[in-house]
Motif scaffolding. Structure first.
Motif, PDB file in Angstrom:
ATOM      1  N   HIS A   1      44.452  38.832  55.248  1.00  0.00           N
ATOM      2  CA  HIS A   1      43.985  37.447  55.156  1.00  0.00           C
ATOM      3  C   HIS A   1      44.839  36.445  55.931  1.00  0.00           C
ATOM      4  O   HIS A   1      44.378  35.347  56.237  1.00  0.00           O
TER       5      HIS A   1
ATOM      6  N   ARG B   1      46.344  33.236  44.908  1.00  0.00           N
ATOM      7  CA  ARG B   1      46.666  34.669  44.796  1.00  0.00           C
ATOM      8  C   ARG B   1      45.491  35.451  44.207  1.00  0.00           C
ATOM      9  O   ARG B   1      45.143  36.533  44.685  1.00  0.00           O
ATOM     10  N   HIS B   2      44.882  34.916  43.163  1.00  0.00           N
ATOM     11  CA  HIS B   2      43.743  35.596  42.542  1.00  0.00           C
ATOM     12  C   HIS B   2      42.529  35.604  43.481  1.00  0.00           C
ATOM     13  O   HIS B   2      41.799  36.606  43.553  1.00  0.00           O
TER      14      HIS B   2
ATOM     15  N   PHE C   1      42.522  35.567  46.835  1.00  0.00           N
ATOM     16  CA  PHE C   1      42.760  36.538  47.910  1.00  0.00           C
ATOM     17  C   PHE C   1      42.642  37.973  47.399  1.00  0.00           C
ATOM     18  O   PHE C   1      42.086  38.845  48.072  1.00  0.00           O
ATOM     19  N   THR C   2      43.163  38.219  46.202  1.00  0.00           N
ATOM     20  CA  THR C   2      43.126  39.576  45.653  1.00  0.00           C
ATOM     21  C   THR C   2      41.687  40.032  45.437  1.00  0.00           C
ATOM     22  O   THR C   2      41.303  41.142  45.823  1.00  0.00           O
TER      23      THR C   2
ATOM     24  N   SER D   1      39.914  40.593  48.857  1.00  0.00           N
ATOM     25  CA  SER D   1      40.342  41.819  49.539  1.00  0.00           C
ATOM     26  C   SER D   1      39.765  43.054  48.852  1.00  0.00           C
ATOM     27  O   SER D   1      39.419  44.044  49.508  1.00  0.00           O
TER      28      SER D   1
ATOM     29  N   ARG E   1      45.786  44.461  51.949  1.00  0.00           N
ATOM     30  CA  ARG E   1      46.308  43.399  51.083  1.00  0.00           C
ATOM     31  C   ARG E   1      47.602  42.844  51.668  1.00  0.00           C
ATOM     32  O   ARG E   1      48.607  43.544  51.756  1.00  0.00           O
TER      33      ARG E   1
ATOM     34  N   THR F   1      48.570  39.737  50.379  1.00  0.00           N
ATOM     35  CA  THR F   1      48.348  38.585  49.503  1.00  0.00           C
ATOM     36  C   THR F   1      49.448  37.540  49.593  1.00  0.00           C
ATOM     37  O   THR F   1      49.168  36.341  49.751  1.00  0.00           O
ATOM     38  N   GLU F   2      50.696  37.941  49.506  1.00  0.00           N
ATOM     39  CA  GLU F   2      51.779  36.953  49.483  1.00  0.00           C
ATOM     40  C   GLU F   2      51.902  36.224  50.818  1.00  0.00           C
ATOM     41  O   GLU F   2      52.136  35.017  50.848  1.00  0.00           O
TER      42      GLU F   2
ATOM     43  N   VAL G   1      49.023  33.757  50.855  1.00  0.00           N
ATOM     44  CA  VAL G   1      49.289  32.608  49.973  1.00  0.00           C
ATOM     45  C   VAL G   1      50.246  31.635  50.655  1.00  0.00           C
ATOM     46  O   VAL G   1      50.022  30.419  50.676  1.00  0.00           O
TER      47      VAL G   1
END
Length: 285
Positions: A99, A135-136, A138-139, A142, A149, A151-152, A155
């Protein structure tokens, strides 16, 4: 799929067929080319690409150029692909590396934009998301797209984009449906924190935040989310892709949609009240 996009894909297919039929070693049949290109290729795939029924990847184009004995044509083929893919950006391709790259592309557009006009129907806009909420989002995305992933990193990139909210000369015209305040795409405590943060945005001098209540009379249904960068580009989200629309008439259509929706929106204290009501509904009594 748009007519212009399909026509461009068919034109690319015609060019691919020309290369197959003019191979230096002699014209190749679809079966011969597929055999030469190896695993993952078949006569059916060759036919779909040549007839514009499947979008080639850059790897497909490189293999085709080499397989037909004309590797020097790769740059031309890639330019054709990028020319029409710049308007329809599939999630599968965009999320091939995660992402963060998508966030970086949006950030680049945002950097050269003075007025960003946003409509969101079921999510808090990324420009106003807190890290836990993002975070939620994107999770879950994905998982749906079966993408890598990161994610961090994503974010962090999203939060970095929010620096524009505090820069002079910028204007963010943000509007959302009340459903965005109540969609449990994250645990209730996270959503409660997100709504608290959202309410604080009402006081920013760069932000005009409007909410369309569930009870509002609507002149048009609250459809897909979209972002308008000045009046030069509209980015529209769908499940399979983002549409990057830059023709003047289409961008004007999205501005009319936004303005029509705005007639049902509330601002200031009224918007604050709706946000707080949604937040209180998350707190057990």
């Amino acid at each position: 799929m748009g007519t212009d996009y399909q026509q461009a894909r068919e034109d690319l297919g015609i060019r691919l067929r020309e290369l197959r039929l003019t191979a230096p070693e002699g014209r190749l049949t679809g079966t011969q080319l597929a055999t030469r290109l190896g695993p993952g290729w078949s006569k059916v795939k060759v036919s779909k690409l040549e007839n514009g029924r499947q979008t080639a990847t850059s790897e497909d184009l490189r293999a085709w150029a080499q397989g037909t004995g004309q590797p020097e044509t790769y740059d031309e083929l890639l330019a054709r692909l990028r020319g029409f893919e710049s308007h329809i950006r599939s999630w599968r391709r965009q999320l091939a590396a995660g992402h963060k790259t998508v966030q970086d592309a949006a950030a680049a557009e945002g950097e050269r934009t003075e007025v960003l006009t946003i409509w969101e129907n079921c999510l808090i806009p990324g420009m106003l998301q807190i890290p836990d909420y993002a975070r939620h989002v994107f999770t879950r995305h994905s998982e749906l797209m079966r993408s890598p992933r990161d994610t961090e990193d994503a974010v962090r990139a999203r939060i970095q984009r929010q620096e524009g909210l505090y820069q002079r000369g910028r204007k963010y015209r943000i509007m959302m449906w009340e459903g965005a305040l109540r969609s449990l795409v994250c645990p209730p405590p996270v959503l409660a924190s997100q709504l608290h943060h959202l309410a604080g945005a009402i006081g920013l001098d760069t932000v005009e935040l409007g909410i369309i209540p569930f009870s509002a009379s609507l002149k048009i249904f609250p459809g897909n989310s979209f972002w308008i960068y000045d009046e030069r580009l509209a980015i529209v989200e769908d499940w399979h892709a983002e549409l990057w629309i830059d023709d003047v008439d289409s961008v004007a259509t999205y501005l009319r949609v936004w303005n029509t929706l705005q007639e049902s929106a509330v601002y200031g204290a009224d918007a604050h009240h709706i946000i707080n009501t949604a937040r209180r509904a998350l707190t057990p009594r």
